[in-house]
Design a protein around this motif. Structure first.
Motif, PDB file in Angstrom:
ATOM      1  N   TYR A  46       0.848  -1.205   0.000  1.00 45.36           N
ATOM      2  CA  TYR A  46       0.000   0.000   0.000  1.00 45.36           C
ATOM      3  C   TYR A  46       0.879   1.249   0.000  1.00 45.36           C
ATOM      4  O   TYR A  46       0.622   2.206  -0.727  1.00 45.36           O
ATOM      5  N   THR A 135       4.202  -7.292   8.968  1.00 43.00           N
ATOM      6  CA  THR A 135       3.462  -6.444   9.910  1.00 43.00           C
ATOM      7  C   THR A 135       2.312  -7.230  10.550  1.00 43.00           C
ATOM      8  O   THR A 135       2.044  -7.076  11.751  1.00 43.00           O
ATOM      9  N   ALA A 160      -9.838  -6.875   5.620  1.00 48.92           N
ATOM     10  CA  ALA A 160      -9.536  -8.308   5.546  1.00 48.92           C
ATOM     11  C   ALA A 160      -8.991  -8.771   4.202  1.00 48.92           C
ATOM     12  O   ALA A 160      -8.172  -9.684   4.144  1.00 48.92           O
ATOM     13  N   ASN A 161      -9.444  -8.151   3.113  1.00 53.46           N
ATOM     14  CA  ASN A 161      -8.962  -8.590   1.801  1.00 53.46           C
ATOM     15  C   ASN A 161      -7.609  -8.006   1.436  1.00 53.46           C
ATOM     16  O   ASN A 161      -7.027  -8.379   0.408  1.00 53.46           O
ATOM     17  N   GLY A 162      -7.113  -7.077   2.225  1.00 55.59           N
ATOM     18  CA  GLY A 162      -5.825  -6.464   1.929  1.00 55.59           C
ATOM     19  C   GLY A 162      -4.666  -7.367   2.327  1.00 55.59           C
ATOM     20  O   GLY A 162      -4.859  -8.484   2.830  1.00 55.59           O
ATOM     21  N   GLY A 163      -3.455  -6.872   2.101  1.00 58.87           N
ATOM     22  CA  GLY A 163      -2.268  -7.663   2.397  1.00 58.87           C
ATOM     23  C   GLY A 163      -2.138  -7.967   3.881  1.00 58.87           C
ATOM     24  O   GLY A 163      -1.984  -9.135   4.275  1.00 58.87           O
ATOM     25  N   VAL A 164      -2.201  -6.937   4.718  1.00 61.59           N
ATOM     26  CA  VAL A 164      -2.084  -7.153   6.161  1.00 61.59           C
ATOM     27  C   VAL A 164      -3.218  -8.062   6.637  1.00 61.59           C
ATOM     28  O   VAL A 164      -2.996  -9.044   7.363  1.00 61.59           O
ATOM     29  N   THR A 183     -14.863  -6.586   6.040  1.00 58.49           N
ATOM     30  CA  THR A 183     -14.485  -6.258   4.663  1.00 58.49           C
ATOM     31  C   THR A 183     -15.538  -5.418   3.968  1.00 58.49           C
ATOM     32  O   THR A 183     -16.722  -5.503   4.284  1.00 58.49           O
ATOM     33  N   GLY A 184     -15.095  -4.635   2.997  1.00 57.80           N
ATOM     34  CA  GLY A 184     -16.007  -3.911   2.120  1.00 57.80           C
ATOM     35  C   GLY A 184     -16.315  -4.723   0.869  1.00 57.80           C
ATOM     36  O   GLY A 184     -17.025  -4.256  -0.014  1.00 57.80           O
ATOM     37  N   ARG A 185     -15.723  -5.911   0.798  1.00 56.86           N
ATOM     38  CA  ARG A 185     -15.952  -6.772  -0.376  1.00 56.86           C
ATOM     39  C   ARG A 185     -16.565  -8.097   0.084  1.00 56.86           C
ATOM     40  O   ARG A 185     -15.907  -9.144   0.073  1.00 56.86           O
ATOM     41  N   ARG A 203     -17.829  -3.953   6.391  1.00 52.97           N
ATOM     42  CA  ARG A 203     -17.052  -2.894   7.037  1.00 52.97           C
ATOM     43  C   ARG A 203     -17.892  -1.650   7.333  1.00 52.97           C
ATOM     44  O   ARG A 203     -17.521  -0.842   8.190  1.00 52.97           O
ATOM     45  N   CYS A 246      -2.226  -0.956  13.102  1.00 52.29           N
ATOM     46  CA  CYS A 246      -1.043  -0.779  12.244  1.00 52.29           C
ATOM     47  C   CYS A 246      -1.322   0.048  11.006  1.00 52.29           C
ATOM     48  O   CYS A 246      -0.390   0.384  10.283  1.00 52.29           O
ATOM     49  N   LEU A 248      -3.896   2.762   8.224  1.00 54.31           N
ATOM     50  CA  LEU A 248      -4.744   3.953   8.070  1.00 54.31           C
ATOM     51  C   LEU A 248      -5.492   3.943   6.743  1.00 54.31           C
ATOM     52  O   LEU A 248      -5.766   4.994   6.170  1.00 54.31           O
ATOM     53  N   ALA A 249      -5.827   2.734   6.250  1.00 45.47           N
ATOM     54  CA  ALA A 249      -6.491   2.646   4.938  1.00 45.47           C
ATOM     55  C   ALA A 249      -7.814   3.418   4.915  1.00 45.47           C
ATOM     56  O   ALA A 249      -8.265   3.842   3.861  1.00 45.47           O
ATOM     57  N   VAL A 271       1.662  -0.726  16.327  1.00 46.46           N
ATOM     58  CA  VAL A 271       2.628  -1.599  15.648  1.00 46.46           C
ATOM     59  C   VAL A 271       3.256  -0.856  14.470  1.00 46.46           C
ATOM     60  O   VAL A 271       2.557  -0.423  13.549  1.00 46.46           O
ATOM     61  N   SER A 273       6.349  -1.317  11.572  1.00 44.85           N
ATOM     62  CA  SER A 273       7.292  -2.280  11.001  1.00 44.85           C
ATOM     63  C   SER A 273       8.564  -1.603  10.486  1.00 44.85           C
ATOM     64  O   SER A 273       9.602  -2.247  10.390  1.00 44.85           O
TER      65      SER A 273
HETATM   66  P1  NDP Z   1      -4.034  -3.081   1.125  1.00 36.91           P
HETATM   67  O1  NDP Z   1      -4.365  -2.004   0.181  1.00 36.91           O
HETATM   68  O2  NDP Z   1      -3.568  -4.393   0.606  1.00 36.91           O
HETATM   69  O3  NDP Z   1      -5.304  -3.373   2.043  1.00 36.91           O
HETATM   70  C1  NDP Z   1      -6.041  -2.402   2.694  1.00 36.91           C
HETATM   71  C2  NDP Z   1      -7.462  -2.918   2.871  1.00 36.91           C
HETATM   72  O4  NDP Z   1      -8.171  -2.007   3.694  1.00 36.91           O
HETATM   73  C3  NDP Z   1      -8.242  -3.003   1.571  1.00 36.91           C
HETATM   74  O5  NDP Z   1      -8.031  -4.207   0.888  1.00 36.91           O
HETATM   75  C4  NDP Z   1      -9.664  -2.890   2.082  1.00 36.91           C
HETATM   76  O6  NDP Z   1     -10.050  -4.178   2.576  1.00 36.91           O
HETATM   77  C5  NDP Z   1      -9.517  -1.967   3.295  1.00 36.91           C
HETATM   78  N1  NDP Z   1      -9.846  -0.574   2.949  1.00 36.91           N
HETATM   79  C6  NDP Z   1      -9.353   0.159   1.925  1.00 36.91           C
HETATM   80  N2  NDP Z   1      -9.879   1.398   1.948  1.00 36.91           N
HETATM   81  C7  NDP Z   1     -10.714   1.436   3.007  1.00 36.91           C
HETATM   82  C8  NDP Z   1     -11.559   2.436   3.560  1.00 36.91           C
HETATM   83  N3  NDP Z   1     -11.653   3.649   3.009  1.00 36.91           N
HETATM   84  N4  NDP Z   1     -12.266   2.137   4.663  1.00 36.91           N
HETATM   85  C9  NDP Z   1     -12.189   0.907   5.223  1.00 36.91           C
HETATM   86  N5  NDP Z   1     -11.421  -0.083   4.743  1.00 36.91           N
HETATM   87  C10 NDP Z   1     -10.686   0.183   3.654  1.00 36.91           C
HETATM   88  O7  NDP Z   1      -2.985  -2.491   2.150  1.00 36.91           O
HETATM   89  P2  NDP Z   1      -2.052  -3.287   3.215  1.00 36.91           P
HETATM   90  O8  NDP Z   1      -2.834  -4.423   3.766  1.00 36.91           O
HETATM   91  O9  NDP Z   1      -0.734  -3.517   2.628  1.00 36.91           O
HETATM   92  O10 NDP Z   1      -1.888  -2.164   4.333  1.00 36.91           O
HETATM   93  C11 NDP Z   1      -3.008  -1.848   5.160  1.00 36.91           C
HETATM   94  C12 NDP Z   1      -2.681  -0.623   5.983  1.00 36.91           C
HETATM   95  O11 NDP Z   1      -1.623  -0.915   6.867  1.00 36.91           O
HETATM   96  C13 NDP Z   1      -2.258   0.588   5.156  1.00 36.91           C
HETATM   97  O12 NDP Z   1      -2.795   1.753   5.742  1.00 36.91           O
HETATM   98  C14 NDP Z   1      -0.746   0.571   5.297  1.00 36.91           C
HETATM   99  O13 NDP Z   1      -0.200   1.847   5.130  1.00 36.91           O
HETATM  100  C15 NDP Z   1      -0.593   0.052   6.707  1.00 36.91           C
HETATM  101  N6  NDP Z   1       0.677  -0.587   6.970  1.00 36.91           N
HETATM  102  C16 NDP Z   1       1.359  -0.196   8.080  1.00 36.91           C
HETATM  103  C17 NDP Z   1       2.536  -0.766   8.425  1.00 36.91           C
HETATM  104  C18 NDP Z   1       3.212  -0.376   9.690  1.00 36.91           C
HETATM  105  O14 NDP Z   1       4.428  -0.556   9.801  1.00 36.91           O
HETATM  106  N7  NDP Z   1       2.483   0.122  10.664  1.00 36.91           N
HETATM  107  C19 NDP Z   1       3.174  -1.759   7.541  1.00 36.91           C
HETATM  108  C20 NDP Z   1       2.335  -2.194   6.442  1.00 36.91           C
HETATM  109  C21 NDP Z   1       1.142  -1.587   6.165  1.00 36.91           C
HETATM  110  P3  NDP Z   1     -11.511  -4.776   2.238  1.00 36.91           P
HETATM  111  O15 NDP Z   1     -11.672  -4.683   0.757  1.00 36.91           O
HETATM  112  O16 NDP Z   1     -11.479  -6.163   2.755  1.00 36.91           O
HETATM  113  O17 NDP Z   1     -12.492  -3.893   2.969  1.00 36.91           O
END
Ligand code: NDP
Length: 331
Positions: A46, A135, A160-164, A183-185, A203, A246, A248-249, A271, A273
């Protein structure tokens, strides 16, 4: 090695307008470091999406080779800790932000930032895990250090569908936790259940302003979303539970009250990383080798070639990527 090699470079003009291009650079264009790594695999996190799209001020020096993670082989070293031929992993430390990063054939890095890749994790699997998965492991370790165990009740995972999120679900499942995925999906319910979630919530249930405290629904949480979502996760955590935050998506604010802390002894565990100490990183990567099911990792990741990085960066910021992306540098 003296030949020019491909790289992605982000530059900006006097008006601070950012330009991203796939181009060729030389070793002299890389910043200083005591270990030169040939990159075998990298990934699109991300944060890489934010850097390449310019959506957030991730880049702190121009021009910059982005890419915060890589797995590769040491080809030159003046570090006492690494020799030519060592398989290494790099996550964070400002690489791809303030120090030339992973989206190039070679990365010149500081040996203090590197860890040796565990033998039971391939270079591609290390990047399927990447900063996101490492992370997730740090978050699980934080909850366990706090004392949470499967007997305490379910753990909520947001984003939930994201990487973390997807890797957190897989690890928690392997450790025997009951997992609720937010999840939003919702159309991805079958996928999330295949990773180990036992229940899915929309979500939207968590993303709007909520009450200071609600029904106690989970013993803990791993939150990648922030903002109202994190406030609501805290407000619905059981007495004595803990939430590892961890991400702020959904936003960087935290519009919460102290009520869950002072009336339910709920703990908020931060947390990071990027600057995590080496010993913690080594522990996390060692545990990833044991506590993450390889079949699930493969099911949640897809492989792309170098030419697809820039488009994928836009997709991840648009929330269109499911799970994790591996960039195979040989493609
Ligand atoms: P991804 O983009 O892979 O996943 C984020 C997920 O968050 C999306 O798949 C979606 O999941 C959900 N999402 C996206 N936008 C919104 C929204 N507006 N409101 C609610 N949910 C939302 O990112 P990562 O998993 O790689 O990273 C997730 C977060 O963690 C990021 O903010 C990233 O910056 C942070 N991060 C922090 C680290 C640290 O060291 N603290 C290290 C790595 C990441 P769904 O479709 O299931 O709803």
């Amino acid at each position: 090695m003296q030949e020019p090699f491909r790289a992605i470079v982000i530059s900006r003009n006097e008006d601070k307008v950012q330009k991203v291009e796939q181009t060729e650079i030389n070793l002299a264009d890389l910043m200083d470091g005591d270990v030169l790594v040939e990159v075998e695999a990298t990934t699109v996190n991300y944060k890489d999406g934010l850097a390449i799209t310019g959506k957030a001020p991730v880049i702190r020096r121009w021009p910059m080779v982005p890419g915060v993670d890589c797995a590769g082989t040491v080809v030159q070293s003046s570090s006492n800790d690494f020799s030519e031929g060592d398989a290494v992993i790099l996550n964070g430390w400002g690489v791809g932000e303030a120090h030339t990063g992973a989206y190039a054939k070679y990365a010149r890095l500081n040996g203090n930032w590197l860890i040796k890749r565990p033998q039971n994790i391939s270079a591609r699997d290390a990047m399927a895990i990447g900063t996101a998965g490492y992370t997730s492991m740090l978050c699980v370790m934080a909850l366990q250090r706090y004392g949470l165990s499967p007997d305490d009740g379910p753990i909520l995972v947001t984003g939930a569908n994201g990487g973390v999120g997807s890797i957190a679900i897989s690890i928690l499942w392997k450790l025997g936790f009951e997992v609720i995925a937010s999840t939003g999906r919702p159309e991805e319910e079958a996928f999330l259940k295949s990773l180990g979630a036992s229940a899915i919530i929309d979500r939207n249930e968590l993303s709007e302003p909520g009450r200071p405290m609600g029904k106690e629904r989970w013993a803990g949480g791993i939150d990648a979303v922030g903002s109202h979502t994190l406030a609501n996760v805290l407000a619905q955590t059981k007495y004595g539970g803990a939430v590892a935050a961890c991400g702020l998506a959904g936003g960087m604010d935290l519009p919460a009250t102290v009520m869950p802390f002072i009336l339910r002894s709920v703990a908020l565990l931060g947390v990071d990383s990027v600057m995590a100490p080496k010993s913690l990183r080594e522990e996390a990567w060692h545990r990833l080798g044991d506590d993450l099911d390889t079949d699930k990792l493969h099911a949640l990741s897809k492989t792309i070639g170098f030419d697809e990085i820039i488009d994928t960066a836009q997709s991840i910021v648009d929330g269109k990527i499911r799970g994790r992306v591996v960039v195979d540098m040989s493609e």
